[in-house]
Design a protein around this motif. Structure first.
Motif, PDB file in Angstrom:
ATOM      1  N   ILE A 166       0.821  -1.214   0.000  1.00 34.79           N
ATOM      2  CA  ILE A 166       0.000   0.000   0.000  1.00 34.79           C
ATOM      3  C   ILE A 166       0.857   1.267   0.000  1.00 34.79           C
ATOM      4  N   PRO A 167       1.906   1.373   0.827  1.00 35.37           N
ATOM      5  CA  PRO A 167       2.766   2.564   0.721  1.00 35.37           C
ATOM      6  C   PRO A 167       3.378   2.735  -0.658  1.00 35.37           C
ATOM      7  N   ARG A 168       3.779   1.634  -1.282  1.00 40.37           N
ATOM      8  CA  ARG A 168       4.398   1.740  -2.600  1.00 40.37           C
ATOM      9  C   ARG A 168       3.400   2.148  -3.670  1.00 40.37           C
ATOM     10  N   GLU A 169       2.123   1.846  -3.452  1.00 36.15           N
ATOM     11  CA  GLU A 169       1.088   2.225  -4.415  1.00 36.15           C
ATOM     12  C   GLU A 169       0.583   3.650  -4.189  1.00 36.15           C
ATOM     13  N   SER A 170       1.025   4.289  -3.092  1.00 33.78           N
ATOM     14  CA  SER A 170       0.517   5.608  -2.722  1.00 33.78           C
ATOM     15  C   SER A 170       1.509   6.703  -3.105  1.00 33.78           C
ATOM     16  N   ASP A 171       0.998   7.926  -3.234  1.00 32.74           N
ATOM     17  CA  ASP A 171       1.856   9.065  -3.561  1.00 32.74           C
ATOM     18  C   ASP A 171       2.765   9.448  -2.397  1.00 32.74           C
ATOM     19  N   ALA A 172       2.319   9.179  -1.191  1.00 38.63           N
ATOM     20  CA  ALA A 172       3.108   9.505  -0.005  1.00 38.63           C
ATOM     21  C   ALA A 172       2.731   8.547   1.116  1.00 38.63           C
TER      22      ALA A 172
END
Length: 490
Positions: free
Chosen positions: A383-389
């Motif tokens: 999820i962090p890697r798929e998010s902008d920040a």
């Protein structure tokens, strides 16, 4: 919530595999098994229904030939009941190939029918054995496990992490992931794979994150990662910030009791480094001021306990940042065609960073042009890697199923986010006082835990035979009442 461990290196692999599976027991399972390639090049496997102790006792009574290449698995039954036969690993190619698998292969029925038409006989009811048989068929064509893996993963639909090894290629373990976690542990002359860093943190804190639809091959001296088209990928390195002792009970009667006691430290670690000159400044969000001033709406999406933390965050963000906030359950978010776009920030909350419904909500938001920010406790997660920040909570490993310290750390991260966004948008009026109160939280938590234990124990004894309990709360007490009710049910 199965557990996966893979190892290649100079050391006997059995104890490494068993110890890694033991640290993954919190994920829940009903059978366990390991496979190793012995010194003579033979593949040996043992698997048992029941707890890991059943497998360990079996290995003690009837020793398995030792080797330095191995894979291990704890299974939660999906296709087929919790039996010895359905447990992982599954074998193929005349029992020279071993495969373990997390997730669900959605098109396994069609693939099984195809293989049965070719004369393949199956020993189990699982979707995993279908993947093993496919891999065995491709290996016979190519004679190379990595090439065979590449051909097979592109035929599978659903969510999966697969690990495999073949006795013809000792010193090699190959893995793949789609919508299911897998991380690499980097050692000296040895390497590891795991569904969670807990699988190998006893041996190394150096890790690599594997992205969506990627294949990894590990040998004692090398790690290679490609995408599902065979193109080389440079995985993202990270350091595990806790050691193996953090995932042990350390004398506490339960992991939950231990993690409740760790709440002051979890909150302090989440705040640390994010307060500067009496104001909240989150380093991970540097350069995003235009994002926070350009949005006109925030949607917080999460599941269960994390969604209740999000409800607390709603109050903080609306009060300090003066921006409307909605909180939505991730498993419903993408099914109702929400109105979102470039002026919407979607904030996802997940302790593991792998919560499937939350991940799908993040992908849905990005596809429709929204900006995304995740609050997460696990480095290298999807999820962090798929998010902008991302704003990490730094709560350390949470083993108990019923979340406690991760919940208060998530609330802390949301309070930090509210103060940060409020400062950037110029809407923060009581910033210094609020920051001071935030910094005082760890000490106040510690005081409550030290001073109220007797009262809590007394209340618990009084309530032990109570047939029903009603939790009431107003304002931020409302989501806390929801979470309190959930904890009592759990």
């Amino acid at each position: 919530m199965c557990g996966i461990v893979g190892y290649v290196g100079p050391r006997p692999s059995q104890e490494i595999l068993i110890a890694g599976l033991a640290r993954l027991e919190y994920r829940g399972y009903d059978s366990a098994g390991i496979a190793v390639i012995d010194a003579d090049g033979g593949l040996n496997m043992r698997k048992k229904a029941g707890k890991l102790s059943v497998l360990r006792d079996s290995l003690t009574e009837h020793e398995l030939a030792e080797g330095t290449t191995g894979i291990g698995h704890t299974r939660w039954a999906t296709h087929g009941g919790p039996t010895d036969v359905n447990a992982h690993p599954h074998l193929a190619d005349d029992d020279r190939l071993a495969v373990i698998h997390n997730g669900i292969i959605e098109n396994f029925s069609a693939l099984r029918a195809e293989l049965e038409a070719e004369g393949v006989t199956f020993r189990s009811e699982t979707d995993t054995e279908v993947a093993a048989a496919l891999l065995g068929r491709e290996y016979r064509k190519t004679g190379d496990l990595q090439s065979a893996f590449l051909a097979v993963v592109n035929r599978l639909e659903g969510a999966f992490t697969l690990l495999a090894m073949h006795q013809d290629q000792p010193g090699l373990v190959v893995g793949a992931r789609r919508n299911s976690p897998l991380v690499i542990g980097l050692g000296e002359g040895e390497n590891f794979l795991g569904s969670d860093v807990a699988a190998f943190v006893e041996h190394t804190r150096h890790a690599l994150a594997i992205g969506q639809d990627q294949i990894v091959s590990i040998t004692p001296d090398a790690v290679t990662v490609t995408d599902f088209d065979g193109n080389p990928v440079e995985p993202e390195p990270f350091e595990v910030s806790w050691d193996a002792a953090a995932a042990e009970k350390g004398g506490w009667p339960s992991f939950m009791a231990k993690e409740v006691a760790e709440e002051p430290e979890a909150v302090a670690n989440t705040i640390r480094g994010r307060v500067r000159d009496g104001a909240v400044v989150i380093p991970e969000l540097d350069g995003l001021d235009d994002l926070f001033t350009g949005i006109n709406r925030i949607i917080i999406t999460a599941c269960g306990t994390a969604s209740y933390a999000g409800l607390v965050g709603k109050y903080a963000l609306e009060h300090w940042a003066r921006i409307p906030v909605d909180v939505e359950l991730a498993h419903e978010f993408r099914y109702r065609d929400p109105v979102i776009g470039a002026d919407t920030l979607v904030v996802s909350i997940s302790q593991s960073g792998e919560t499937m419904d939350t991940l799908m909500a993040v992908k849905y938001a990005r596809e429709r042009g929204a900006r995304t920010l995740s609050i997460c406790n696990t480095q290298g997660a999807t999820i962090p890697r798929e998010s902008d920040a991302v704003v990490y909570t730094h709560a350390g490993p949470e083993v108990a199923v019923a979340s406690t310290k991760a919940f208060v750390a998530q609330i802390t991260a949301l309070l930090l986010l509210g103060l940060h966004v409020g400062r950037v948008r110029g809407s923060l009026e009581d910033g210094a006082a609020s920051v001071a109160e935030l910094e005082a939280l760890p000490a106040k938590l510690a005081h409550v835990l030290e001073s109220e234990q007797g009262h809590v124990a007394q209340l618990a004894g009084w309530m032990a035979d109570t047939r029903s309990v009603l939790f009431l709360g107003r304002h931020v007490g409302y989501p806390i009442a929801l979470e309190g009710a959930l904890k009592l049910k759990e």
